[in-house]
Design a protein around this motif. Sequence first.
Motif, short mmCIF file in Angstrom:
data_model
loop_
_atom_site.label_atom_id
_atom_site.label_comp_id
_atom_site.label_asym_id
_atom_site.label_seq_id
_atom_site.Cartn_x
_atom_site.Cartn_y
_atom_site.Cartn_z
N GLU A 15 0.84 -1.20 0.00
CA GLU A 15 0.00 0.00 0.00
C GLU A 15 0.88 1.26 0.00
OE1 GLU A 15 -1.70 1.15 3.65
OE2 GLU A 15 -0.09 0.26 4.81
N THR A 20 6.80 7.76 1.06
CA THR A 20 6.26 8.38 2.27
C THR A 20 7.39 8.60 3.26
OG1 THR A 20 4.45 6.82 1.92
CG2 THR A 20 4.35 8.19 3.90
N GLY A 21 7.50 9.82 3.76
CA GLY A 21 8.52 10.09 4.78
C GLY A 21 9.87 10.45 4.20
N ALA A 24 11.16 13.88 5.29
CA ALA A 24 11.64 13.94 6.67
C ALA A 24 13.06 13.38 6.77
CB ALA A 24 10.70 13.17 7.58
N VAL A 25 13.27 12.24 6.11
CA VAL A 25 14.61 11.63 6.16
C VAL A 25 15.63 12.55 5.50
CG1 VAL A 25 16.00 9.63 5.48
CG2 VAL A 25 13.62 9.31 6.11
N ILE A 117 13.24 3.67 13.83
CA ILE A 117 12.86 4.40 12.61
C ILE A 117 11.98 3.53 11.73
CG2 ILE A 117 13.74 5.49 10.50
CD1 ILE A 117 14.32 6.95 13.18
N LEU A 118 12.36 2.27 11.58
CA LEU A 118 11.59 1.39 10.69
C LEU A 118 10.30 0.91 11.32
CD1 LEU A 118 14.41 -0.59 8.89
CD2 LEU A 118 13.08 1.35 8.09
N ALA A 119 10.08 1.26 12.59
CA ALA A 119 8.78 0.99 13.20
C ALA A 119 7.82 2.15 12.93
CB ALA A 119 8.92 0.76 14.69
N GLN A 120 8.30 3.17 12.23
CA GLN A 120 7.44 4.29 11.85
C GLN A 120 6.86 3.99 10.45
OE1 GLN A 120 7.08 6.01 14.41
NE2 GLN A 120 8.91 5.23 15.41
N PRO A 121 5.77 4.67 10.11
CA PRO A 121 5.15 4.37 8.81
C PRO A 121 5.96 4.90 7.62
CG PRO A 121 3.91 6.05 9.96
CD PRO A 121 4.97 5.59 10.90
N VAL A 122 7.13 4.33 7.39
CA VAL A 122 7.93 4.65 6.20
C VAL A 122 8.48 3.34 5.65
CG1 VAL A 122 8.69 6.96 6.83
CG2 VAL A 122 9.99 5.02 7.64
N TYR A 123 8.65 3.31 4.35
CA TYR A 123 9.26 2.13 3.75
C TYR A 123 10.77 2.25 3.84
CZ TYR A 123 4.94 0.35 1.77
OH TYR A 123 3.69 -0.19 1.60
N ARG A 124 11.42 1.09 3.73
CA ARG A 124 12.88 1.11 3.74
C ARG A 124 13.40 1.85 2.52
NH1 ARG A 124 14.51 -4.80 6.25
NH2 ARG A 124 12.87 -4.82 7.81
N LEU A 127 13.93 5.43 3.39
CA LEU A 127 15.09 5.65 4.24
C LEU A 127 16.37 5.64 3.40
CD1 LEU A 127 15.98 6.00 7.22
CD2 LEU A 127 16.51 3.57 7.20
N LEU B 54 9.62 -6.39 10.90
CA LEU B 54 11.05 -6.08 10.93
C LEU B 54 11.88 -7.31 10.58
CD1 LEU B 54 11.26 -3.74 14.03
CD2 LEU B 54 11.40 -3.13 11.63
N ARG B 71 2.10 -6.49 3.78
CA ARG B 71 1.41 -5.79 2.68
C ARG B 71 0.96 -4.39 3.06
NH1 ARG B 71 3.00 -8.92 -0.66
NH2 ARG B 71 2.38 -11.11 -0.72
N LEU B 74 2.37 0.45 6.28
CA LEU B 74 2.20 1.87 6.63
C LEU B 74 1.00 2.05 7.56
CD1 LEU B 74 3.02 3.80 3.34
CD2 LEU B 74 4.54 3.00 5.14
N LYS B 77 1.91 0.54 10.98
CA LYS B 77 2.89 1.24 11.81
C LYS B 77 2.41 2.62 12.23
CE LYS B 77 6.79 -1.28 9.99
NZ LYS B 77 7.87 -1.26 8.99
N LYS B 78 1.40 3.12 11.55
CA LYS B 78 0.82 4.40 11.96
C LYS B 78 0.08 4.22 13.29
CE LYS B 78 -0.09 7.53 8.47
NZ LYS B 78 -0.53 7.56 7.11
N TYR B 101 11.69 14.33 14.78
CA TYR B 101 11.97 13.51 13.61
C TYR B 101 10.93 12.39 13.50
CZ TYR B 101 14.77 10.63 10.40
OH TYR B 101 15.22 9.89 9.35
N LYS B 104 7.63 13.71 12.42
CA LYS B 104 7.60 14.00 10.98
C LYS B 104 7.48 12.72 10.16
CE LYS B 104 10.52 17.17 9.36
NZ LYS B 104 11.85 17.85 9.41
N LEU B 105 8.20 11.69 10.59
CA LEU B 105 8.11 10.41 9.88
C LEU B 105 6.69 9.86 9.94
CD1 LEU B 105 11.39 8.57 10.91
CD2 LEU B 105 10.82 9.52 8.69
N ASN B 106 5.97 10.21 11.00
CA ASN B 106 4.60 9.74 11.14
C ASN B 106 3.60 10.60 10.38
OD1 ASN B 106 3.99 7.34 12.96
ND2 ASN B 106 5.67 8.37 14.01
N LYS B 153 2.47 9.03 18.45
CA LYS B 153 1.50 8.75 17.40
C LYS B 153 0.15 8.28 17.95
CE LYS B 153 4.37 4.95 16.11
NZ LYS B 153 4.76 3.98 15.13
#
Lengths: 326, 315
Positions: A15, A20-21, A24-25, A117-124, A127, B54, B71, B74, B77-78, B101, B104-106, B153
Amino acid sequence: MKPSTRRMAARGEREGSPWTGLGAVLTKEMADHLTGVRMLILELLVLLTAVGTLYTALQTIRPGSNNEFLYLRLFTTAQEPLPAFVFFLAILVPLIAIALSFDSINGEFNRRTLSRILAQPVYRDALLMGKFLGGLFTLTMVFSAIWLLIFGVGILRLGVPPTTEETGRALWFLLGTIFYGGIWMALALLFSTVFRSPATAALASIAVWAFFIFFWNIVVGVVAPLLGPQQITTLEQLVAAGQLQMILTRISPITLYADIATIMLQPTERFLGFVLPVQLDRAIQAPLPLAQSLLVIWPQLTGLIAATILLFALTYVLFQRQEIRA
Amino acid sequence: MNDLVLETKGLTKRYGDFTAVDHLDLSVRRGEVFGLLGPNGAGKTTTILMLLGLTEPSEGKVNVLGFDPARQPLSLKKRVGYMPDQVGFYDDLTARENLFYIAKLNGIPRDQIKRRVEEAIERVRLTDVIDKRVGAFSRGMRQRLGLADVLIKNPQLIIMDEPTQGLDPELAHEFLSLIHSLKEEGTTILLSSHLLHQVQAICDRVGLFSRGRMVLQGTVPELARKVLGGAYRIQIETEGSAAKFRKALEGLRDVNAVTVNDGRIILEAQKDIRADAAEAVVRAGGRLRGLSVESQSLDDIYTRYFEEAKHETVN
Ligand SMILES: Nc1ncnc2c1ncn2[C@@H]1O[C@H](COP(=O)(O)OP(=O)(O)OP(=O)(O)O)[C@@H](O)[C@H]1O
Ligand SMILES: [Mg+2]
């Protein structure tokens, strides 16, 4: 769950936008680079070589000397004991690019920030891309400043403004320099995802750099004859052998960059590649227009970009499946 | 949406020949605090990593808040906050900058970021040091900042890997009450821990992990019934040797087991049969010194379970 995401899940797609993000990065990376001590040292280094070579160049290029492309000669003029600025660039740009990104991913890993960081809603993807672009934009800023400095000093000392042709060529050369930095940055980024230790990643990147600087031409010298015919009897064979050698040397990004520098900064140069003396005779020694020069180095520019994309894609594939346990 | 916030079916992770998590079926209900327990290397962290995407599962299904981590990462993780077992921050940035930071990522709107960051910091009582470099923070402060980082969040589900590890008792207690207040607000919490009395204090349900398998799951009294056989442990102290009362006590109703050591008898029973036990001792000519009933502690359950498991593997 929104119906749209459910439908996408059913189709097995990911999705949302992969970027996304990214903003910010990118901002964070650039802020880190621009305020970091590491960047300060690198800037001083570039500044030192720029000022040094500029000074010696201005010793030989005098105002009013009826030479065309005075400004371009600021980049290419060497005087004992100092080589020209382009030479320094070919060597320093990789080092700066490597220094900016050898610890991008493993640094986060070792600081234990990566999982957060990767637990936030951004894809790798975002990053990686943010880290890459952050470095590249920083590089762009630094070298744009250096170019401005060179032109500024030039205006003061030469007393004539640069022509559009000169400015155009210098800008294309700047672009080439940035792409040249990009490929080394992508390489360091790759090693920073492969190796857990930043020191190892830095060393691996430097090893590649040293290999291309010191050994590639030797390797080509040994390998090219083995690939071609045993004995060269005809002119075609001679040309083919020469061209093979040329192609092999161009695997090195340093050669590609040297090509770009030669064609862009020395407008009278019109051939790259293996040229027979017969062909050279037919070449008129008048400078080539910018558009023509661009055509000559177009393969080099796109080659650099393609290699960068390839390295980046490889990094992405490796990073995507990595377990983030930290 | 149904009442399950988190569900795994046959979740498996293999590292080569080694199976770190083995066909795990886990379900966490909305609004509860669920504790993952288990010895080192049992697979708790690995499970958590798979819940968040992860690390890739080798097999099985994960559903968190209705989303699949592979799948729809996003959306997931939100809404899910994750606090790793060793939280790391950018040491040369301040607490505020670090959280900025993350905000912002959120994708939190620019005009809300400042307020949200300050609220989160306030919540974990770090307002005094909000503009200090995180490099100078103590372990406890980092841990609290880690929680603030999650709170930014407004998550529906918080997953914490050993949240009280390395905290002094006072801070650990404070942490637990923070977790408790989050639960009161309706946040679902999944945490892993080794500190059994803490888990017992705040978790509604616990899952006991052993070598990648979830061997027990339920509330503490439920587990006690399963593992200890009885829900009550009665301690009897008598004058002189206690061994001679064993027979009399074993004859009582609802008694599961009697163990004697020195002047003390431990009676495991299905009911609180203190009165009967006292009577039995007196009838047998004994004199009582002490009589008490222990509520079952997770400690006992844990120790007993793994003792039994060890015996089984030895035999
Ligand atoms: N990358 C890996 N390769 C091989 N084995 C691994 C890897 N990561 C973890 N393991 C193994 O998987 C098992 C489960 O590890 P995990 O970290 O999930 O345990 P845990 O329950 O969190 O333990 P602890 O209480 O010590 O944190 C361990 O035996 C560990 O050695
Ligand atoms: Mg763990």
